[in-house]
Design a protein around this motif. Structure first.
Motif, short mmCIF file in Angstrom:
data_model
loop_
_atom_site.label_atom_id
_atom_site.label_comp_id
_atom_site.label_asym_id
_atom_site.label_seq_id
_atom_site.Cartn_x
_atom_site.Cartn_y
_atom_site.Cartn_z
N GLU A 1 12.25 -10.85 -4.09
CA GLU A 1 12.96 -9.44 -4.24
C GLU A 1 14.25 -9.38 -3.54
O GLU A 1 15.09 -8.71 -3.51
CB GLU A 1 11.77 -8.22 -4.18
CG GLU A 1 12.34 -7.00 -4.16
CD GLU A 1 11.44 -5.89 -3.93
OE1 GLU A 1 11.88 -4.68 -3.94
OE2 GLU A 1 10.18 -6.24 -3.82
N TYR A 2 13.86 -9.83 -2.02
CA TYR A 2 15.07 -9.96 -0.98
C TYR A 2 16.12 -10.63 -1.45
O TYR A 2 17.20 -10.26 -1.58
CB TYR A 2 14.39 -10.29 0.17
CG TYR A 2 15.44 -10.27 1.43
CD1 TYR A 2 15.59 -9.18 2.34
CD2 TYR A 2 16.11 -11.41 1.86
CE1 TYR A 2 16.51 -9.19 3.33
CE2 TYR A 2 17.27 -11.23 2.73
CZ TYR A 2 17.38 -10.06 3.40
OH TYR A 2 18.08 -10.17 4.29
N THR B 1 12.27 -12.12 4.81
CA THR B 1 11.29 -10.97 5.15
C THR B 1 10.27 -11.17 6.08
O THR B 1 9.73 -10.32 6.66
CB THR B 1 10.45 -11.11 3.63
OG1 THR B 1 10.02 -12.16 3.28
CG2 THR B 1 11.33 -10.39 2.63
N ASN C 1 12.54 -3.98 4.68
CA ASN C 1 12.64 -5.55 4.08
C ASN C 1 11.29 -6.21 4.71
O ASN C 1 11.12 -7.19 4.06
CB ASN C 1 13.82 -6.20 4.85
CG ASN C 1 15.29 -5.59 4.47
OD1 ASN C 1 15.21 -5.69 3.26
ND2 ASN C 1 16.07 -5.26 5.11
N ASN D 1 17.98 -8.90 -4.64
CA ASN D 1 18.47 -7.50 -4.53
C ASN D 1 19.33 -7.15 -3.18
O ASN D 1 19.96 -6.15 -3.08
CB ASN D 1 17.53 -6.13 -4.66
CG ASN D 1 16.75 -6.16 -6.09
OD1 ASN D 1 17.40 -6.55 -7.08
ND2 ASN D 1 15.44 -5.98 -6.33
N GLY D 2 19.12 -8.18 -2.19
CA GLY D 2 19.70 -7.86 -1.03
C GLY D 2 18.86 -6.95 0.10
O GLY D 2 17.95 -6.33 -0.34
N LEU E 1 19.72 -4.32 1.60
CA LEU E 1 20.01 -2.74 1.61
C LEU E 1 19.37 -2.14 0.36
O LEU E 1 19.18 -0.84 0.30
CB LEU E 1 21.24 -2.30 1.44
CG LEU E 1 21.96 -2.80 2.76
CD1 LEU E 1 23.60 -2.48 2.60
CD2 LEU E 1 21.59 -2.36 4.02
N SER E 2 18.55 -2.96 -0.36
CA SER E 2 17.72 -2.20 -1.75
C SER E 2 16.43 -1.75 -1.25
O SER E 2 15.80 -2.19 -0.40
CB SER E 2 17.66 -3.17 -2.84
OG SER E 2 16.85 -4.43 -2.54
N LEU E 3 15.88 -0.75 -2.26
CA LEU E 3 14.75 -0.21 -1.99
C LEU E 3 13.56 -1.15 -2.49
O LEU E 3 13.86 -1.80 -3.56
CB LEU E 3 14.56 1.14 -2.64
CG LEU E 3 15.44 2.15 -1.93
CD1 LEU E 3 15.23 3.63 -2.95
CD2 LEU E 3 14.92 2.62 -0.72
N PRO E 4 12.64 -1.38 -1.92
CA PRO E 4 11.34 -2.20 -2.41
C PRO E 4 10.86 -1.91 -3.56
O PRO E 4 10.70 -0.50 -3.90
CB PRO E 4 10.36 -2.34 -1.22
CG PRO E 4 10.61 -0.98 -0.60
CD PRO E 4 12.10 -0.79 -0.68
N GLU E 5 10.32 -2.62 -4.75
CA GLU E 5 9.94 -2.27 -5.78
C GLU E 5 8.66 -2.09 -5.58
O GLU E 5 7.97 -1.56 -6.49
CB GLU E 5 10.18 -3.24 -6.79
CG GLU E 5 11.84 -3.50 -7.29
CD GLU E 5 11.98 -4.59 -8.15
OE1 GLU E 5 10.97 -5.14 -8.68
OE2 GLU E 5 13.09 -4.88 -8.57
N LYS F 1 9.17 -6.37 1.40
CA LYS F 1 9.66 -6.93 0.39
C LYS F 1 9.27 -8.67 0.24
O LYS F 1 8.64 -8.93 1.14
CB LYS F 1 11.02 -7.01 0.30
CG LYS F 1 11.78 -5.71 0.06
CD LYS F 1 13.35 -5.51 0.36
CE LYS F 1 13.99 -4.39 0.22
NZ LYS F 1 15.56 -4.64 0.36
#
Length: 273
Positions: free
Chosen positions: A37-38, A239, A30, A41-42, A44-48, A33
């Motif tokens: 994006e946070y 973030t 996080n 996607n929340g 627990l998602s992987l950063p793009e 991110k």
């Protein structure tokens, strides 16, 4: 998986390791991110991608470099000072066999059990009277005494079992008390002393209440105080909060990894004894 089922202790260790690593991994993900994006996607998602503006903004907003220097100076000074004080006290109690040894040890245990909330006003008042308020030296003195109380109790128990034959042989060879301490006792007890050094540094690094009360100027604040104050002012998004947490804990983890061999050796020696 079958091996883990056969060895429940191994399974418990794996689960414990996951619970320890998972929060740090989530914070790290996080921290890189972007706020958008946070939000989309929340947590627990992987950063793009790698977004470092949160780390950069936090570093500049709190002058993190100065806070890092303050924390290193305070934690390092406390760790070294508390170890030296603990060795001297424990040598007198454990090997010197001073009168009232049991009561002295009970006093150190009691001092170590006192909550820091009970120390805030006395320490604040004494530092004001001594002209040390809002200085790093005041925090170093306070935590050196606090950590040395635990170190004295632990080392006194270890040195109480020190072989008397070695000490008597050194005295027959003409060694005085200081030579016995620094040339025989300290080298033999080096693994235990190394463990105390690591613990004292990390414990002092994580301290918040007393530094918050004693260090009110930005130039003297530690990393933990800067994190708490900025978070309390609600000036950070999610973030940046994770970026701040990552920067705050990373130096302590690096210190632990550097000295993990010392810590492992000290614990192993203690287990053998």
């Amino acid at each position: 998986m079958t091996a883990l089922r056969r060895y429940p202790v191994l399974l418990a260790l794996v689960i414990g390791a996951l619970f320890m690593v998972l929060p740090f991994l989530i914070v790290t993900l996080n921290a890189v991110k972007s706020p958008a994006e946070y939000s989309a996607n929340g947590p627990l998602s992987l950063p793009e991608g790698v977004y470092l503006d949160g780390l950069k903004d936090f570093w500049e907003r709190v002058d993190f470099g100065q806070k890092l220097v303050n924390s290193v100076i305070i934690s390092g000074s406390v760790a070294l000072g508390a170890v030296v004080l603990s060795v001297l006290n424990a040598y007198a109690i454990g090997i010197g066999r001073i009168k009232g040894r049991t009561w002295v040890l009970a006093f150190f245990v009691l001092a170590n059990m006192l909550p820091q909330e009970a120390l805030v006003y006395p320490v604040y008042y004494l530092s004001k009277e001594a002209g040390l308020y809002d200085t790093r030296l005041s925090v170093i003195i306070v935590f050196t005494v606090i950590q040395a109380a635990f170190g004295t109790y632990l080392l006194a128990s270890v040195l109480g079992q020190f072989p008397r034959e070695i000490i008597e042989a050194a005295r027959i060879d003409g060694a005085n008390k200081w030579q016995v301490l620094w040339r025989i006792v300290v080298p033999v007890s080096r693994p235990t002393i190394g463990v105390l050094l690591v613990f004292f540094f990390i414990w002092t690094w994580n301290e918040f209440l007393l530094p918050l009360v004693m260090l009110i100027s930005n130039d003297n604040q530690t990393v933990s105080v800067a994190l708490g104050v900025l978070q309390g002012q609600r000036l950070m998004d999610a973030t940046m909060t994770n970026a701040a947490a990552l920067l705050g804990v990373l130096p302590a983890i690096v210190f632990f990894l550097v000295f993990q061999r010392t810590l492992t050796r000290g614990i192993a020696v203690g287990a053998v004894k």
